[in-house]
Design a protein around this motif. Structure first.
Motif, PDB file in Angstrom:
ATOM      1  N   ASP A  98      -7.155  -1.812  17.856  1.00 10.40           N
ATOM      2  CA  ASP A  98      -7.515  -2.695  16.746  1.00 10.40           C
ATOM      3  C   ASP A  98      -6.343  -3.598  16.361  1.00 10.40           C
ATOM      4  OD1 ASP A  98     -10.298  -2.052  15.856  1.00 10.40           O
ATOM      5  OD2 ASP A  98      -9.469  -0.031  15.774  1.00 10.40           O
ATOM      6  N   PRO A  99      -6.385  -4.858  16.789  1.00 13.42           N
ATOM      7  CA  PRO A  99      -5.328  -5.805  16.423  1.00 13.42           C
ATOM      8  C   PRO A  99      -5.590  -6.421  15.046  1.00 13.42           C
ATOM      9  CG  PRO A  99      -6.864  -6.858  17.917  1.00 13.42           C
ATOM     10  CD  PRO A  99      -7.355  -5.446  17.726  1.00 13.42           C
ATOM     11  N   ILE A 100      -4.675  -6.193  14.109  1.00 12.34           N
ATOM     12  CA  ILE A 100      -4.776  -6.781  12.773  1.00 12.34           C
ATOM     13  C   ILE A 100      -3.853  -7.991  12.743  1.00 12.34           C
ATOM     14  CG2 ILE A 100      -4.478  -6.381  10.298  1.00 12.34           C
ATOM     15  CD1 ILE A 100      -4.817  -3.367  10.914  1.00 12.34           C
ATOM     16  N   VAL A 101      -4.433  -9.170  12.581  1.00 16.24           N
ATOM     17  CA  VAL A 101      -3.663 -10.410  12.643  1.00 16.24           C
ATOM     18  C   VAL A 101      -3.645 -11.046  11.259  1.00 16.24           C
ATOM     19  CG1 VAL A 101      -3.363 -12.627  13.787  1.00 16.24           C
ATOM     20  CG2 VAL A 101      -4.453 -10.723  15.007  1.00 16.24           C
ATOM     21  N   THR A 102      -2.446 -11.240  10.717  1.00 14.16           N
ATOM     22  CA  THR A 102      -2.311 -11.896   9.419  1.00 14.16           C
ATOM     23  C   THR A 102      -1.564 -13.212   9.595  1.00 14.16           C
ATOM     24  OG1 THR A 102      -0.192 -10.847   8.842  1.00 14.16           O
ATOM     25  CG2 THR A 102      -2.215  -9.646   8.278  1.00 14.16           C
ATOM     26  N   ALA A 103      -1.716 -14.083   8.611  1.00 17.59           N
ATOM     27  CA  ALA A 103      -1.014 -15.370   8.617  1.00 17.59           C
ATOM     28  C   ALA A 103      -0.613 -15.708   7.181  1.00 17.59           C
ATOM     29  CB  ALA A 103      -1.902 -16.467   9.184  1.00 17.59           C
ATOM     30  N   ALA A 180      -2.497  -2.095  15.413  1.00 18.16           N
ATOM     31  CA  ALA A 180      -1.229  -2.818  15.512  1.00 18.16           C
ATOM     32  C   ALA A 180      -1.305  -4.124  14.724  1.00 18.16           C
ATOM     33  CB  ALA A 180      -0.893  -3.097  16.971  1.00 18.16           C
ATOM     34  N   LEU A 181      -0.181  -4.504  14.146  1.00 21.34           N
ATOM     35  CA  LEU A 181      -0.109  -5.675  13.274  1.00 21.34           C
ATOM     36  C   LEU A 181       0.609  -6.838  13.946  1.00 21.34           C
ATOM     37  CD1 LEU A 181      -0.414  -6.975  10.419  1.00 21.34           C
ATOM     38  CD2 LEU A 181       1.799  -5.929   9.863  1.00 21.34           C
ATOM     39  N   TYR A 182      -0.060  -7.992  13.974  1.00 26.73           N
ATOM     40  CA  TYR A 182       0.535  -9.250  14.409  1.00 26.73           C
ATOM     41  C   TYR A 182       0.678 -10.143  13.168  1.00 26.73           C
ATOM     42  CZ  TYR A 182      -0.938  -8.048  19.213  1.00 26.73           C
ATOM     43  OH  TYR A 182      -1.132  -7.436  20.432  1.00 26.73           O
ATOM     44  N   GLN A 183       1.875 -10.679  12.928  1.00 27.76           N
ATOM     45  CA  GLN A 183       2.097 -11.534  11.765  1.00 27.76           C
ATOM     46  C   GLN A 183       2.446 -12.953  12.218  1.00 27.76           C
ATOM     47  OE1 GLN A 183       4.827  -8.369   9.854  1.00 27.76           O
ATOM     48  NE2 GLN A 183       3.952  -9.436   8.086  1.00 27.76           N
ATOM     49  N   PRO A 227      -9.244   1.893   6.062  1.00 26.84           N
ATOM     50  CA  PRO A 227      -7.947   2.576   6.153  1.00 26.84           C
ATOM     51  C   PRO A 227      -6.938   1.823   7.023  1.00 26.84           C
ATOM     52  CG  PRO A 227      -9.734   4.133   6.430  1.00 26.84           C
ATOM     53  CD  PRO A 227     -10.343   2.768   6.506  1.00 26.84           C
ATOM     54  N   LEU A 228      -7.407   1.151   8.075  1.00 28.20           N
ATOM     55  CA  LEU A 228      -6.501   0.414   8.943  1.00 28.20           C
ATOM     56  C   LEU A 228      -5.936  -0.805   8.216  1.00 28.20           C
ATOM     57  CD1 LEU A 228      -8.584   0.473  12.263  1.00 28.20           C
ATOM     58  CD2 LEU A 228      -6.979   2.179  11.386  1.00 28.20           C
ATOM     59  N   LEU A 229      -6.785  -1.510   7.496  1.00 30.10           N
ATOM     60  CA  LEU A 229      -6.328  -2.674   6.737  1.00 30.10           C
ATOM     61  C   LEU A 229      -5.401  -2.238   5.608  1.00 30.10           C
ATOM     62  CD1 LEU A 229      -9.713  -4.589   6.683  1.00 30.10           C
ATOM     63  CD2 LEU A 229      -7.635  -5.295   7.894  1.00 30.10           C
ATOM     64  N   SER A 230      -5.660  -1.089   5.033  1.00 29.31           N
ATOM     65  CA  SER A 230      -4.777  -0.557   3.995  1.00 29.31           C
ATOM     66  C   SER A 230      -3.390  -0.264   4.561  1.00 29.31           C
ATOM     67  CB  SER A 230      -5.386   0.728   3.403  1.00 29.31           C
ATOM     68  OG  SER A 230      -4.577   1.250   2.376  1.00 29.31           O
ATOM     69  N   ARG A 231      -3.334   0.252   5.779  1.00 28.97           N
ATOM     70  CA  ARG A 231      -2.044   0.491   6.440  1.00 28.97           C
ATOM     71  C   ARG A 231      -1.279  -0.820   6.622  1.00 28.97           C
ATOM     72  NH1 ARG A 231      -0.886   5.433   9.470  1.00 28.97           N
ATOM     73  NH2 ARG A 231      -2.265   7.022   8.623  1.00 28.97           N
ATOM     74  N   ALA A 232      -2.006  -1.868   7.010  1.00 32.22           N
ATOM     75  CA  ALA A 232      -1.364  -3.164   7.206  1.00 32.22           C
ATOM     76  C   ALA A 232      -0.798  -3.698   5.894  1.00 32.22           C
ATOM     77  CB  ALA A 232      -2.365  -4.158   7.795  1.00 32.22           C
ATOM     78  N   LEU A 233      -1.565  -3.586   4.829  1.00 35.94           N
ATOM     79  CA  LEU A 233      -1.095  -4.049   3.522  1.00 35.94           C
ATOM     80  C   LEU A 233       0.138  -3.277   3.075  1.00 35.94           C
ATOM     81  CD1 LEU A 233      -4.498  -4.530   1.693  1.00 35.94           C
ATOM     82  CD2 LEU A 233      -2.756  -6.310   2.017  1.00 35.94           C
ATOM     83  N   ALA A 234       0.144  -1.984   3.308  1.00 33.10           N
ATOM     84  CA  ALA A 234       1.302  -1.161   2.927  1.00 33.10           C
ATOM     85  C   ALA A 234       2.553  -1.599   3.699  1.00 33.10           C
ATOM     86  CB  ALA A 234       1.007   0.312   3.172  1.00 33.10           C
ATOM     87  N   HIS A 235       2.353  -1.958   4.961  1.00 29.96           N
ATOM     88  CA  HIS A 235       3.499  -2.365   5.792  1.00 29.96           C
ATOM     89  C   HIS A 235       4.079  -3.691   5.340  1.00 29.96           C
ATOM     90  CE1 HIS A 235       5.975  -2.636   9.417  1.00 29.96           C
ATOM     91  NE2 HIS A 235       5.649  -3.920   9.430  1.00 29.96           N
ATOM     92  N   GLY A 237       3.760  -5.077   2.355  1.00 31.64           N
ATOM     93  CA  GLY A 237       4.044  -5.165   0.933  1.00 31.64           C
ATOM     94  C   GLY A 237       2.931  -5.689   0.087  1.00 31.64           C
ATOM     95  N   GLY A 238       1.711  -5.628   0.609  1.00 32.56           N
ATOM     96  CA  GLY A 238       0.555  -6.050  -0.181  1.00 32.56           C
ATOM     97  C   GLY A 238      -0.005  -4.875  -0.957  1.00 32.56           C
ATOM     98  N   ARG A 239      -1.187  -5.075  -1.526  1.00 33.38           N
ATOM     99  CA  ARG A 239      -1.832  -4.027  -2.306  1.00 33.38           C
ATOM    100  C   ARG A 239      -3.167  -3.675  -1.664  1.00 33.38           C
ATOM    101  NH1 ARG A 239      -3.519  -6.362  -6.806  1.00 33.38           N
ATOM    102  NH2 ARG A 239      -3.101  -8.437  -6.012  1.00 33.38           N
ATOM    103  N   ASP A 240      -3.521  -2.380  -1.713  1.00 37.34           N
ATOM    104  CA  ASP A 240      -4.806  -1.993  -1.147  1.00 37.34           C
ATOM    105  C   ASP A 240      -5.847  -1.812  -2.228  1.00 37.34           C
ATOM    106  OD1 ASP A 240      -4.080   0.368  -2.310  1.00 37.34           O
ATOM    107  OD2 ASP A 240      -4.225   1.584  -0.496  1.00 37.34           O
ATOM    108  N   ALA A 241      -5.548  -2.251  -3.437  1.00 39.83           N
ATOM    109  CA  ALA A 241      -6.496  -2.098  -4.545  1.00 39.83           C
ATOM    110  C   ALA A 241      -6.955  -3.462  -5.001  1.00 39.83           C
ATOM    111  CB  ALA A 241      -5.846  -1.342  -5.693  1.00 39.83           C
TER     112      ALA A 241
END
Length: 241
Positions: A98-103, A180-183, A227-235, A237-241
């Motif tokens: 599962d590739p989580i890609v943020t920008a 895995a997280l791609y930024q 849960p996967l997106l929550s892990r990305a936010l934690a990494h 510095g975002g919020r999962d709430a």
């Protein structure tokens, strides 16, 4: 499906009356339907996991360790599910990527999601690791196939190797993924492909913001990926709430 109380989920806890519901669809029973599913490349032909010649090798290579019962059937490491049989391509662990890609950053942060063709929910553009394929290769391939975005030259951060609460799981077939997280600094063009009906960059300051954005056009987030997106936010510095 029967409801499994939390205290009875562990396999080590006796439950003589346990009678899970068989969720195997017709196309995974023996016959023409199974032959078609195998020919399509997403299902293995075996209808009895005790007969799998490589079951021990699968068990040794699993992302999440699991046991095999006295009948030679693999046991979901999360415990009893109330379901037996399989509604996934393989018995035992079905390994996903599962590739989580943020920008962007801060209030401008976005995450790339696809609308699944099977249920219509918005999800991470991931999928199953193919036989002989590595998780890093599957991350790149799934992202490219489902969104047209090619990040082969960018090394991601592995966030987790974990079980996924996939609605198709059973006592004997389940999903474990490498997330895995791609930024990226800014969004790139994404176009839905493969089994995705749409692809879009959505607000990702928190899971609440993401859910609200989806609610705005009558859509919902694929629950197994929360849960996967929550892990990305934690990494990041975002919020999962």
């Amino acid at each position: 499906m029967i409801v499994v109380p939390a205290h009875l989920r562990p396999w080590a806890v006796p439950w003589p009356a346990y009678s899970p519901v068989d969720i195997t669809p017709p196309e995974l029973h023996a016959g023409p339907g199974l032959a078609v599913s195998v020919a399509e490349g997403w299902a293995e032909p075996c209808t009895d996991p005790a007969g799998l010649p490589d079951l021990a090798d699968r068990q040794a290579a699993a992302l999440i360790p699991y046991a095999i019962d006295v009948d030679g059937w693999p046991l979901n490491p999360a415990g009893r599910t109330g379901k037996t049989g399989r509604n996934l391509g393989r018995w035992g662990e079905n390994t996903a990527a599962d590739p989580i890609v943020t920008a962007g950053t801060g209030l401008e942060r976005r995450v790339l999601l696809i609308r699944r063709g099977d249920c219509g929910h918005w999800a991470i553009p991931g999928g199953m690791v193919e036989p002989g394929e590595t998780a890093p290769a599957a991350l790149v391939r799934e992202l490219r196939e489902e969104t047209g975005v090619d990040l082969a030259g960018l090394a991601p951060v592995v966030l987790a190797r974990m079980l996924v609460a996939d609605p198709r799981e059973s006592d004997h077939a389940w999903v474990a993924t490498t997330a895995a997280l791609y930024q990226l600094t800014e969004p790139v063009t994404a176009t839905a492909g493969d089994d995705a009906d749409d692809a879009a960059w959505l607000p990702f300051t928190s899971l609440t913001a993401l859910t609200r954005a989806l609610d705005g056009f009558g859509a919902r987030l694929y629950d197994a990926h929360r849960p996967l997106l929550s892990r990305a936010l934690a990494h990041i510095g975002g919020r999962d709430a």
